[in-house]
Design an enzyme around this catalytic site. Structure first.
Site, PDB file in Angstrom:
ATOM      1  N   SER A   1       0.827  -1.212   0.000  1.00  0.00           N
ATOM      2  CA  SER A   1       0.000   0.000   0.000  1.00  0.00           C
ATOM      3  C   SER A   1       0.854   1.251   0.000  1.00  0.00           C
ATOM      4  CB  SER A   1      -0.914   0.027   1.229  1.00  0.00           C
ATOM      5  OG  SER A   1      -1.618   1.254   1.246  1.00  0.00           O
TER       6      SER A   1
ATOM      7  N   LYS B   1      -4.409  -6.689   3.503  1.00  0.00           N
ATOM      8  CA  LYS B   1      -4.424  -5.562   2.540  1.00  0.00           C
ATOM      9  C   LYS B   1      -5.861  -5.228   2.131  1.00  0.00           C
ATOM     10  CE  LYS B   1      -3.204  -2.339  -0.193  1.00  0.00           C
ATOM     11  NZ  LYS B   1      -3.356  -2.305  -1.593  1.00  0.00           N
TER      12      LYS B   1
ATOM     13  N   HIS C   1      -7.371  -3.350   4.908  1.00  0.00           N
ATOM     14  CA  HIS C   1      -6.769  -2.008   4.862  1.00  0.00           C
ATOM     15  C   HIS C   1      -7.544  -1.148   3.866  1.00  0.00           C
ATOM     16  CE1 HIS C   1      -4.342   0.945   2.702  1.00  0.00           C
ATOM     17  NE2 HIS C   1      -3.687   1.159   3.836  1.00  0.00           N
ATOM     18  N   ASN C   2      -7.787  -1.701   2.688  1.00  0.00           N
ATOM     19  CA  ASN C   2      -8.473  -0.922   1.658  1.00  0.00           C
ATOM     20  C   ASN C   2      -9.927  -0.638   2.045  1.00  0.00           C
ATOM     21  OD1 ASN C   2      -6.061  -1.286   0.356  1.00  0.00           O
ATOM     22  ND2 ASN C   2      -6.956  -1.722  -1.620  1.00  0.00           N
TER      23      ASN C   2
ATOM     24  N   GLU D   1      -9.799   2.142   4.310  1.00  0.00           N
ATOM     25  CA  GLU D   1      -9.499   3.334   3.493  1.00  0.00           C
ATOM     26  C   GLU D   1     -10.805   3.881   2.876  1.00  0.00           C
ATOM     27  OE1 GLU D   1      -6.202   2.691   0.651  1.00  0.00           O
ATOM     28  OE2 GLU D   1      -7.511   3.588  -0.862  1.00  0.00           O
TER      29      GLU D   1
HETATM   30  P1  NBP Z   1      -1.187  -0.566 -14.029  1.00  0.00           P
HETATM   31  O1  NBP Z   1      -2.515  -0.509 -14.702  1.00  0.00           O
HETATM   32  O2  NBP Z   1      -0.380   0.665 -13.959  1.00  0.00           O
HETATM   33  O3  NBP Z   1      -0.291  -1.695 -14.701  1.00  0.00           O
HETATM   34  C1  NBP Z   1      -0.815  -2.958 -14.945  1.00  0.00           C
HETATM   35  C2  NBP Z   1       0.293  -3.923 -15.273  1.00  0.00           C
HETATM   36  O4  NBP Z   1      -0.301  -5.202 -15.499  1.00  0.00           O
HETATM   37  C3  NBP Z   1       1.035  -3.563 -16.566  1.00  0.00           C
HETATM   38  O5  NBP Z   1       2.374  -3.914 -16.410  1.00  0.00           O
HETATM   39  C4  NBP Z   1       0.338  -4.449 -17.594  1.00  0.00           C
HETATM   40  O6  NBP Z   1       1.134  -4.765 -18.702  1.00  0.00           O
HETATM   41  C5  NBP Z   1       0.139  -5.684 -16.769  1.00  0.00           C
HETATM   42  N1  NBP Z   1      -0.831  -6.621 -17.345  1.00  0.00           N
HETATM   43  C6  NBP Z   1      -2.156  -6.497 -17.569  1.00  0.00           C
HETATM   44 BR1  NBP Z   1      -3.143  -4.983 -17.310  1.00  0.00          BR
HETATM   45  N2  NBP Z   1      -2.716  -7.600 -18.075  1.00  0.00           N
HETATM   46  C7  NBP Z   1      -1.700  -8.466 -18.198  1.00  0.00           C
HETATM   47  C8  NBP Z   1      -1.630  -9.777 -18.660  1.00  0.00           C
HETATM   48  N3  NBP Z   1      -2.723 -10.435 -19.072  1.00  0.00           N
HETATM   49  N4  NBP Z   1      -0.435 -10.389 -18.660  1.00  0.00           N
HETATM   50  C9  NBP Z   1       0.665  -9.738 -18.235  1.00  0.00           C
HETATM   51  N5  NBP Z   1       0.670  -8.483 -17.762  1.00  0.00           N
HETATM   52  C10 NBP Z   1      -0.503  -7.844 -17.737  1.00  0.00           C
HETATM   53  O7  NBP Z   1      -1.476  -1.178 -12.596  1.00  0.00           O
HETATM   54  P2  NBP Z   1      -0.839  -0.821 -11.175  1.00  0.00           P
HETATM   55  O8  NBP Z   1      -1.545   0.372 -10.632  1.00  0.00           O
HETATM   56  O9  NBP Z   1       0.644  -0.834 -11.249  1.00  0.00           O
HETATM   57  O10 NBP Z   1      -1.329  -2.072 -10.318  1.00  0.00           O
HETATM   58  C11 NBP Z   1      -0.677  -3.327 -10.336  1.00  0.00           C
HETATM   59  C12 NBP Z   1      -1.214  -4.130  -9.160  1.00  0.00           C
HETATM   60  O11 NBP Z   1      -0.961  -3.394  -7.953  1.00  0.00           O
HETATM   61  C13 NBP Z   1      -2.739  -4.328  -9.186  1.00  0.00           C
HETATM   62  O12 NBP Z   1      -3.049  -5.564  -8.601  1.00  0.00           O
HETATM   63  C14 NBP Z   1      -3.242  -3.195  -8.321  1.00  0.00           C
HETATM   64  O13 NBP Z   1      -4.522  -3.468  -7.788  1.00  0.00           O
HETATM   65  C15 NBP Z   1      -2.168  -3.162  -7.247  1.00  0.00           C
HETATM   66  N6  NBP Z   1      -2.040  -1.903  -6.511  1.00  0.00           N
HETATM   67  C16 NBP Z   1      -2.179  -0.700  -7.118  1.00  0.00           C
HETATM   68  C17 NBP Z   1      -2.029   0.470  -6.366  1.00  0.00           C
HETATM   69  C18 NBP Z   1      -2.139   1.829  -7.008  1.00  0.00           C
HETATM   70  O14 NBP Z   1      -2.222   2.816  -6.251  1.00  0.00           O
HETATM   71  N7  NBP Z   1      -2.118   1.940  -8.335  1.00  0.00           N
HETATM   72  C19 NBP Z   1      -1.739   0.390  -4.994  1.00  0.00           C
HETATM   73  C20 NBP Z   1      -1.570  -0.866  -4.410  1.00  0.00           C
HETATM   74  C21 NBP Z   1      -1.715  -2.000  -5.170  1.00  0.00           C
HETATM   75  P3  NBP Z   1       0.993  -3.916 -20.069  1.00  0.00           P
HETATM   76  O15 NBP Z   1       1.880  -2.736 -19.884  1.00  0.00           O
HETATM   77  O16 NBP Z   1       1.473  -4.868 -21.098  1.00  0.00           O
HETATM   78  O17 NBP Z   1      -0.453  -3.552 -20.232  1.00  0.00           O
END
Ligand code: NBP
Length: 473
Positions: free
Chosen positions: A128, A182, A185-186, A189
């Protein structure tokens, strides 16, 4: 060779990789869309020398020093299964797959078993703190085998946020425990954010305050018991001017809120465990209601807009702000009591032995709900990990006694004038129900027996199942 591999260079993955590189680790990185990997390396500056770009998962597996830890940070769900499955084909006994996304903990439990059968340890790690946290220090909630965690603990301790020098990363239990924590936590939030939004609604619609004025109040509150990241950013948000219109930026934002699932999951788990989290439920429902914009516009025309003007009913401006601050604090105590009760119930049901003091400790920095309040929760659970409800132990009992009157006044005045207070109202209802020794479930039991012969227990014959007799049954 690289110390660790990382799959998924989205917002979170890219920042985690940079964080690791900055702490001196060499990281092999892969992203499904390879142009993103190239752009990532090109923009990594001097950290690029610790980053090894890989075009395939095979290349990534070969680039990491065995026993290999590989972090998967992709969209939760099928993407994790597909990446983990391909990776596992290139990994060996002793390697560790680490899903650091927001997985549903049921999926993590399944994956832990599936990969154990293939000789690979699987850690489900909740991270987080959003983009900023991932880059400079997130809160890290890990689940899995202690031996597997021990092999990567140092890396996570190094990249995690620190609270007074203490790392905000910890193993909280086996298998899906990290992702469960987690999820809760959310959920909390969501509850915090919704209660803040409702207070904002009272200030805006009930008291006619301008965003800049509200910003000052939230800023002041950030020096008191509500001190937290979410209160801090609320002040910053309300104080921001739109460069295009010159007016407050918040005023030109469409009033429909998105959600990605963790809030909903926390409510589903709370219900499944029989440990209701009414404030979180209300917060999730409020986001869904917010998304029904067209219906809301139509219904305002149908029923007429509520008056919403609370005016001087909460006293002069200073008194009103104190009452709102106290109401928020009372609501927060109820919401956190519910969230921690859900975790305690999960711990018991799944045999996890969740260290709730540690959970509160690793939430004190790095994560979105970080606050001074969590320091008190941490001390409380450190002193006694088996408490029944946060509401029933000091300092929270004293705080609730001092503030629930304000919560009641705020909910009452808001309700009289039609300002919606779904989450604050749920907190008040929960508190009132919790302190009602004789509830109204006697009538519910009677009805259940009347229509379905479900039976009830008589007060004068404890332990026995009784039925009616009902007149006209
Ligand atoms: P993003 O939307 O920024 O990135 C998503 C990633 O997943 C990219 O690298 C994308 O690759 C990849 N991806 C997808 Br979409 N489908 C795929 C597939 N079928 N095979 C392989 N790769 C795939 O997401 P993010 O915000 O970095 O979130 C990533 C994880 O972290 C999620 O589970 C999210 O819930 C969690 N999270 C996010 C936050 C936040 O604040 N953003 C906080 C805490 C946790 P590509 O580039 O090829 O599309």
């Amino acid at each position: 060779m690289a110390d660790i591999g990382l799959v998924g260079l989205g917002v979170m993955g890219a920042n985690l990789a940079l964080n690791m590189a900055e702490k001196g680790y060499s990281v092999a990185v892969f992203n499904r869309t390879t142009e993103k990997t190239d752009a990532f390396i090109a923009n990594a500056g001097s950290l690029a020398e610790r980053l090894t770009p890989c075009k395939t998962l095979t290349e990534l597996a070969e680039a990491v020093e065995p026993p290999r830890p590989v972090v998967i940070m992709v969209k939760a769900g099928e993407a994790v299964d597909s990446q983990a499955d391909i990776l596992a084909g290139h990994l060996a006994q002793g390697d560790i797959l680490i899903d650091a996304g927001n997985a549903n903990f049921h999926d993590t439990r399944r994956r832990v078993k599936e990969f154990a059968d293939r000789g690979i340890d699987f850690l489900g790690v909740g991270v987080s703190g959003g983009e900023e946290g991932a880059r400079h220090g997130p809160s890290v909630m890990a689940g899995g085998k202690p031996e597997a965690w021990a092999r990567v603990e140092k890396i996570f301790n190094d990249i995690a946020a620190k609270f007074e020098g203490e790392s905000c990363a910890a193993l909280v239990g086996p298998e899906g425990a990290g992702h469960f924590v987690k999820t809760i936590h959310n959920g909390i939030e969501y509850a915090d954010m919704q209660m803040i939004a409702e207070i904002y609604g009272i200030m805006r619609d009930g008291l006619g305050m301008a965003p800049a004025e509200m910003a000052e109040v939230f800023d002041q509150w950030n020096n008191g018991p509500l001190k937290s990241y979410l209160i801090e950013i609320t002040a910053a948000v309300l104080g921001t001017t739109d460069p295009k219109t010159g007016g407050p930026l918040v005023d030109i934002i469409l009033d429909t809120a998105g959600q990605k699932g963790t809030g909903r999951w926390s409510v589903i788990e709370a219900q499944d465990l029989g440990s209701p989290a009414t404030v979180i439920e209300a917060a999730v429902a409020a986001r869904s209601l917010s998304s029904q914009k067209e219906q809301r516009v139509a219904d305002e025309a149908l029923f007429g807009a509520a008056p919403r003007k609370i005016g001087p009913a909460l006293g002069d401006r200073n008194s009103a702000m104190i009452i709102l601050e106290e109401a928020m604090l009372a609501g927060k105590i109820a919401a956190y009591a519910q969230g921690f009760a859900v975790m305690a119930k999960a711990s018991e049901s799944f045999g996890w032995d969740l260290p709730l003091g540690t959970v509160a400790k690793i939430w004190r920095a790095g994560c979105i709900i970080r606050s001074a309040f969590l320091d008190d929760i941490a001390s409380t659970y450190e002193a006694d990990g088996a408490i029944r409800s946060l509401m029933t132990v000091e300092p929270f009992t004293g705080m609730l006694k001092a503030t629930h009157g304000s919560l009641r006044r705020v909910c009452a005045e808001a309700s009289l004038k039609g300002v919606p207070v779904l989450a604050l109202g749920s907190a008040l209802g929960y508190f009132d129900f919790a302190r009602t020794a004789r509830s109204t479930a006697d009538l519910t039991q009677a009805q259940r027996d009347f229509f379905g012969a479900h039976g009830f227990e008589r007060l004068d014959e404890p332990g026995k199942v009784a039925h009616g007799p009902w007149s006209n049954a």
